[in-house]
Design an enzyme around this catalytic site. Structure first.
Site, mmCIF file in Angstrom:
data_model
loop_
_atom_site.group_PDB
_atom_site.id
_atom_site.type_symbol
_atom_site.label_atom_id
_atom_site.label_comp_id
_atom_site.label_asym_id
_atom_site.label_seq_id
_atom_site.Cartn_x
_atom_site.Cartn_y
_atom_site.Cartn_z
ATOM 1 N N ARG A 36 38.843 -10.978 -3.919
ATOM 2 C CA ARG A 36 37.606 -10.331 -3.606
ATOM 3 C C ARG A 36 37.123 -11.125 -2.283
ATOM 4 O O ARG A 36 37.497 -10.780 -1.122
ATOM 5 C CB ARG A 36 36.608 -10.551 -4.677
ATOM 6 C CG ARG A 36 35.265 -9.662 -4.209
ATOM 7 C CD ARG A 36 34.234 -10.558 -3.387
ATOM 8 N NE ARG A 36 34.013 -11.803 -3.806
ATOM 9 C CZ ARG A 36 33.496 -12.971 -2.915
ATOM 10 N NH1 ARG A 36 33.257 -12.821 -1.698
ATOM 11 N NH2 ARG A 36 33.392 -14.059 -3.647
ATOM 12 N N HIS A 57 38.287 -11.395 2.823
ATOM 13 C CA HIS A 57 37.702 -11.752 4.157
ATOM 14 C C HIS A 57 38.932 -12.245 5.275
ATOM 15 O O HIS A 57 38.819 -11.906 6.407
ATOM 16 C CB HIS A 57 36.746 -12.765 4.287
ATOM 17 C CG HIS A 57 35.408 -12.388 3.461
ATOM 18 N ND1 HIS A 57 34.530 -11.427 3.923
ATOM 19 C CD2 HIS A 57 34.852 -12.757 2.278
ATOM 20 C CE1 HIS A 57 33.413 -11.249 3.167
ATOM 21 N NE2 HIS A 57 33.503 -11.941 2.149
ATOM 22 N N SER A 66 28.771 -21.225 0.094
ATOM 23 C CA SER A 66 29.428 -19.921 0.912
ATOM 24 C C SER A 66 29.605 -20.453 2.075
ATOM 25 O O SER A 66 30.472 -20.132 2.856
ATOM 26 C CB SER A 66 28.152 -18.718 1.060
ATOM 27 O OG SER A 66 27.568 -18.586 -0.052
#
Length: 337
Positions: free
Chosen positions: A14, A18, A168
């Protein structure tokens, strides 16, 4: 640790999306999921990098649909639970139901760290489906520990049984992590679990995860070879080696993880997942890690430095979901040259 077993949550399929612009093949997913399952991780998160229905012009189109990826992983696992990510406003409860039918049994409902109130319906519906329901407070460095704890309390009230501190931007240090976990522990019910999701932009992904566990954290996110946005997540095999040295129980096979990282994941990286000039700028400026590839594209298009774009995004306190502003910032910088 008091002898408890850590819950190991892998995010290679997941967050790792990116790192390769959401282009895992179904064969990649099957091979990686099987290797992780054989190594006995507890859960394997599968989705577009930006969660269910993230495949879009704004975030980047995926090679496959979320459901195809989830089904591919679910087909090969025997031990691990399949997890997925949902950002309210991108994914819907309809998408969540479809993910559950495809094999997902854990959902992490993710909001910006000050916007937990948008997660109520999704958390409640996930509980109705019988899913292991996790609240995921992104960009946790952008608010105080006390405010973060209040947001965590909201998610707990909606029905989440585990709440994550999510770095993040890979912008926090060990003191930042300790302060946030202490605040969460003071606010949440004793039975509510906590989790840590680190990014490695300041090379602190493993250290921050260790600090979290020392503060009572139950679940650790990590990825093979650190495969994830920016400089990646806490590298799973490195965290497990460190956990072994500390005598912590995790139930996974270190050498199997090392093999999977080098044999299956690292060869897929078209851009090395590492701390370098651009990814260090992410952590230093406190910018959402998945902005990296978008910034590099904009820098090449407009003849700019990706670092300059990242630093300006940090100054403007841009958050996940504002990827469209990257081009605006790039044009401003070009016009001000």
């Amino acid at each position: 640790m008091n002898g408890k077993k850590l819950y190991i949550s892998d995010v290679t399929l997941r967050d790792g999306m990116h790192a390769i612009r959401h282009q895992y093949s179904l064969e990649n997913v099957r091979h990686i999921a099987k290797a992780l399952d054989d190594a006995r991780v507890d859960s394997i998160e599968v989705a577009h990098g930006d969660g269910l229905q993230g495949s879009s012009f704004n975030y980047g189109f995926g090679a496959h649909s979320d459901l195809e990826w989830i089904e591919a992983a679910a087909d090969v696992v025997k031990h691990a639970k399949i997890a997925t990510l949902l950002l309210p406003g991108i994914g819907t409860i309809h998408d969540l139901k479809n993910a559950w039918q495809a094999g997902a049994r854990v959902v992490r409902v993710a909001t910006h760290c000050t916007e937990a109130d948008v997660s109520a319906q999704h958390i409640q519906y996930a509980r109705e489906l019988g899913m292991d329901t996790v609240g995921f407070l992104m960009m946790s460095h952008m608010t105080t520990p006390e405010n973060l704890a209040k947001q965590a309390k909201l998610m707990e009230g909606y029905g989440a049984t585990c709440i994550y501190v999510v770095d993040s931007g890979g912008a926090m240090n060990m003191s930042d992590i300790r302060d946030r976990f202490r605040a969460l522990k003071a606010e949440l019910k004793p039975e509510t679990q906590t989790g840590m999701h680190a990014h490695h932009n300041l090379s602190l992904g493993v250290a921050n995860s260790i600090a979290a566990v020392e503060e009572g954290c139950d679940r650790i996110d990590a990825s093979l070879a650190g495969m994830g946005a920016g400089a990646g997540n806490a590298p799973l095999e490195v965290f497990i080696a460190a956990a072994d040295k500390l005598g912590w129980q995790h139930g996974t096979d270190l050498y199997a993880l090392m093999d999977a990282a080098d044999d299956l994941v690292r060869p897929l990286q078209d851009r090395p997942v590492r701390v370098d000039r651009e990814t260090l700028a992410l952590g230093y400026a406190g910018v959402y890690s998945s902005f990296l590839r978008h910034c590099e594209t904009a820098a090449a298009r407009y003849g700019l430095s990706a670092v300059d774009i990242l630093v300006e995004l940090g100054k403007r306190r841009m958050v996940g979901g504002q990827e469209d502003m990257i081009v605006d910032v790039a044009l401003d910088l070009r016009n001000n040259k």
